[in-house]
Design an enzyme around this catalytic site. Structure first.
Site, short mmCIF file in Angstrom:
data_model
loop_
_atom_site.label_atom_id
_atom_site.label_comp_id
_atom_site.label_asym_id
_atom_site.label_seq_id
_atom_site.Cartn_x
_atom_site.Cartn_y
_atom_site.Cartn_z
N ASP A 55 0.86 -1.18 0.00
CA ASP A 55 0.00 0.00 0.00
C ASP A 55 0.90 1.23 0.00
O ASP A 55 1.51 1.56 1.01
CB ASP A 55 -0.91 -0.03 1.24
CG ASP A 55 -1.76 1.23 1.39
OD1 ASP A 55 -1.60 2.17 0.59
OD2 ASP A 55 -2.57 1.27 2.34
N GLN B 19 0.55 6.49 1.23
CA GLN B 19 1.21 7.55 2.00
C GLN B 19 2.67 7.73 1.61
O GLN B 19 3.35 8.63 2.13
CB GLN B 19 1.10 7.24 3.50
CG GLN B 19 -0.32 7.19 4.04
CD GLN B 19 -1.03 8.53 3.99
OE1 GLN B 19 -0.41 9.58 3.95
NE2 GLN B 19 -2.36 8.48 3.99
N LYS C 150 -4.15 12.00 -2.77
CA LYS C 150 -3.19 12.30 -1.71
C LYS C 150 -1.92 12.94 -2.27
O LYS C 150 -1.11 13.47 -1.52
CB LYS C 150 -2.85 11.03 -0.93
CG LYS C 150 -4.04 10.44 -0.18
CD LYS C 150 -3.65 9.24 0.65
CE LYS C 150 -4.86 8.54 1.22
NZ LYS C 150 -5.65 9.36 2.16
#
Length: 412
Positions: A206, A209, A232
């Protein structure tokens, strides 16, 4: 994006002016936006790219030979190429989708569901976002597989010894966050994927971030699947990509059926398109991906190493300031950490803190951050989270700290 590039002088004040929303006031106070881990703000170039598409080029992709259709298709596929270069992967290995949640579900239902069976296991970590937990729970329920969880230490670092001890022969898949959205912990995904590969375990990383905040080389990481979310990283919402090794994409059945993902449809059977298009059913978020392509151009022009260095300076300064406030508890002090600070003030609920900070113009997130297991691990229902981006300033950190001191006195 080498270390020399990281030292390139950047006019951060000029960069900040590229973001219209940062000029706002909230409750009569200048906006201090510290919620970029939730969604990043958009520079004018991204906003203009989306606006230009709808004003001048709006048409569907891959369906029309007229001028607008050709322009839309060219711009959409150009975004795929920009994303491939940004990640250092091949464009024909990138599935354009709505974001990391969709991407991980695609892997869960198209790769894992047909392969897992009773006795198999999936390994996750304690710090995973719900998007990298719930799909695997659903698959495990349907296949009879089990889930094992790797723990973290008191600093928020992944316990690698424990993780590797879980990678036993029945484990078929490992899901791991590149960067924790709560703790900011940067996991050594290259090492982790190497250890998993030695054992024949497929890896899903993932990268939600990580992509907005640090240089990425997905090919060097050595994973099997890597997912990112566009909103993001200064792009529009509803955009993201799944990178997958070509052999996986070729072997996986389509996740959704409909237009664009086919070569030929007959009532006695359908011939599917080649990957990645066989996973891109229906009309995509064309304008969104054109905006995401503009976001990639924007971030690349600044330099991801420059962005990472700037955010590390902001993180160090903010951490030092918060450490000087009595009663503040910071969650996560990993050896390598992104610009995220989850915190609580003694005696105050996270939602109360966030509400009062908002009245001072400071936007932080409060809640479980889609990470219930991590909250349970720390024994709290929620935290506040201040997450920084390259467009933030040291003056904003000072304003945040001053607001927090004021709010703390009100709650005492």
């Amino acid at each position: 994006m080498n270390q020399e590039r990281a030292r390139t002088p950047i006019d951060w004040a000029a960069i900040r002016k590229d973001f219209p929303v940062l000029k706002r006031q909230v409750h009569g106070k200048p906006l201090v936006y510290l919620d970029s881990a939730n969604t990043g703000q958009k520079p004018s170039k991204v906003i203009d790219a989306v606006d230009d598409f709808f004003r001048n080029h709006n048409a569907n992709v891959s369906r029309a030979v007229h001028a607008l259709g050709s322009e839309a298709t060219e711009a959409y596929e150009a975004a795929r190429g920009k994303l491939a270069k940004f990640l250092n992967v091949r464009g024909d290995e990138l599935v354009m989708c709505s974001g990391t949640t969709f991407a991980i579900n695609l892997v869960a239902y198209s790769w894992a569901l047909p392969r897992l069976q009773p006795g198999d296991a999936i390994v996750l970590t304690r710090m995973e976002h719900h998007a990298n937990i719930v799909p695997w729970q659903l698959v495990a329920e349907r296949t009879g597989a089990t889930i094992k969880v790797a723990d973290i230490d008191e600093h928020g670092d992944l316990d690698l010894q424990h993780l590797y001890s879980l990678l036993t022969p029945e484990v078929k898949l490992l899901g791991v966050a590149h960067v924790s959205n709560v703790l900011g912990t940067v996991n050594p995904v290259r090492e982790i994927c190497r250890e998993a590969r030695k054992r024949g375990i497929v890896t899903v990383v993932d990268g939600s971030q990580a992509a907005p905040h640090r240089p990425l080389d997905v090919a060097a990481i050595g994973c099997d699947f890597y997912a990112i979310t566009g909103h993001k990283m200064a792009g529009p919402t509803g955009t993201g990509v799944l990178w997958a090794r070509r052999e996986h994409l070729d072997a996986m059945p389509p996740f959704l059926g409909g237009g664009e993902m086919i070569r030929e449809v007959r009532f006695d059977g359908t011939v599917f398109n080649d990957a990645p298009h066989k996973f891109e059913a229906g009309t995509p978020n064309i304008a969104g991906f054109i905006g995401l392509g503009a976001a990639v151009d924007y971030l690349s022009a600044i330099g991801m190493a420059n962005i990472e260095a700037r955010e590390q300076e902001l993180l160090a300064y903010a951490t030092q300031q918060l450490d000087g406030i009595d009663g503040v508890r910071i969650f996560g002090r990993a050896r390598e950490k992104a610009a995220v600070i989850s915190f609580l003030v003694e005696g105050a609920h996270a939602h109360d803190l966030a509400t009062l900070l908002d009245l001072e113009g400071v936007a932080v997130r409060s809640g479980h951050h889609c990470a219930h297991p991590l909250m349970h691990h720390f024994g709290v229902p929620a935290t506040c989270r201040a997450s920084f981006a390259f467009y933030n300033t040291f003056e904003e950190v000072d304003a945040f700290v001053a607001a927090l001191n004021k709010v703390r006195k009100l709650l005492m």
